[in-house]
Design a protein around this motif. Structure first.
Motif, PDB file in Angstrom:
ATOM      1  N   THR A 161       1.128   7.706   3.307  1.00  0.00           N
ATOM      2  CA  THR A 161       1.384   9.126   3.158  1.00  0.00           C
ATOM      3  C   THR A 161       1.746   9.512   4.816  1.00  0.00           C
ATOM      4  OG1 THR A 161      -0.081   9.613   1.365  1.00  0.00           O
ATOM      5  CG2 THR A 161       0.725  11.627   2.783  1.00  0.00           C
TER       6      THR A 161
ATOM      7  N   GLU B 230       5.781  10.423   0.967  1.00  0.00           N
ATOM      8  CA  GLU B 230       5.275   8.936   0.857  1.00  0.00           C
ATOM      9  C   GLU B 230       6.016   8.015   0.694  1.00  0.00           C
ATOM     10  OE1 GLU B 230       3.012   9.793  -2.839  1.00  0.00           O
ATOM     11  OE2 GLU B 230       1.382  10.850  -1.671  1.00  0.00           O
TER      12      GLU B 230
ATOM     13  N   THR C   7       0.904  -1.237  -0.007  1.00  0.00           N
ATOM     14  CA  THR C   7      -0.130  -0.002   0.025  1.00  0.00           C
ATOM     15  C   THR C   7       0.926   1.132  -0.010  1.00  0.00           C
ATOM     16  OG1 THR C   7      -1.835   1.167   0.959  1.00  0.00           O
ATOM     17  CG2 THR C   7      -0.096   0.078   2.640  1.00  0.00           C
ATOM     18  N   PRO C   8       0.512   2.152  -0.633  1.00  0.00           N
ATOM     19  CA  PRO C   8       1.050   3.341  -0.682  1.00  0.00           C
ATOM     20  C   PRO C   8       0.436   4.278   0.775  1.00  0.00           C
ATOM     21  CG  PRO C   8      -0.575   3.683  -2.423  1.00  0.00           C
ATOM     22  CD  PRO C   8      -0.549   2.011  -1.798  1.00  0.00           C
TER      23      PRO C   8
ATOM     24  N   GLU D 215       5.998   3.433   0.114  1.00  0.00           N
ATOM     25  CA  GLU D 215       5.317   2.118  -0.159  1.00  0.00           C
ATOM     26  C   GLU D 215       5.488   1.207   1.235  1.00  0.00           C
ATOM     27  OE1 GLU D 215       2.732   0.186  -2.612  1.00  0.00           O
ATOM     28  OE2 GLU D 215       3.588   1.941  -3.071  1.00  0.00           O
TER      29      GLU D 215
END
Length: 191
Positions: A111, A117, A108-109, A119
């Motif tokens: 933030t 950001e 999932t990315p 991964e």
């Protein structure tokens, strides 16, 4: 899919040549950090909401009387806050066992609070696992949580510690807080 996902998770990712990877926690991984980490940062992921829709047969309940714990459910436009940990891949030897009750690792990315950001990986119990309970009225979820107890302790402790941790993160999770409110009513009625 079987409830025990340990071997399935171990076959999902190849950590060859990886020294560290981010892990996103949105439930007990926020407050029960029983694994070594290299860095810890508040973070969020998009398109997911936290829901008490997963049965806990092995930690916060039993096979005969399962508790309820959180998983993530897709919801366009949603943002789920949690805690990210940069960990060595060896940590997953422990976490795959801890999260074995229907949870799979997904990429999932994420933030971070500063806008950067990365991964990472996240454990999600999808609706096709045998322990998935799905939606129910929040008052009913609270009653189930109030009565459930497993090897890791009362299910109510899980809910209350998660709610406190989310407040400390500055997160507004209406689902968790509504169930917490119902739980406190159930406890008051039973006293």
């Amino acid at each position: 899919m079987s409830v025990n996902t340990v071997e399935h998770n171990r076959a999902r990712f190849d950590f060859e040549g990886v020294d560290a990877i981010w892990l996103f926690g949105y439930g007990s991984l926020i407050y029960k950090v029983d694994f070594p980490f290299l860095e810890q940062r508040p973070a969020s992921i998009r398109g997911w909401v936290r829901r008490f829709w997963q049965a806990s047969h092995d930690h916060r309940g039993t096979p005969e009387a399962p508790g309820r714990v959180v998983t993530l459910v897709q919801q366009p436009g949603a943002v789920c806050r949690g805690m990210a940990y940069r960990v060595s891949p060896s940590v997953f030897e422990h976490l795959d066992v801890r999260e074995k009750n229907g949870y799979l690792r997904f990429s999932t990315p994420m933030t971070f609070d500063d806008g950067s950001e990365a991964e990472g990986l996240v454990y999600i119990a999808t609706e096709d696992n045998e322990a998935f309970l799905g939606d129910a009225p929040e008052a009913d979820i609270a009653r189930q949580i109030a009565s459930a107890h497993g090897p890791s302790g009362p299910n109510a402790d899980y809910l209350l510690r998660l709610a406190d941790s989310l407040r400390a993160l500055g997160d507004e999770c209406p689902h968790t807080f509504a169930i917490e409110s119902h739980l406190r009513s159930v406890v008051t009625e039973d006293a």
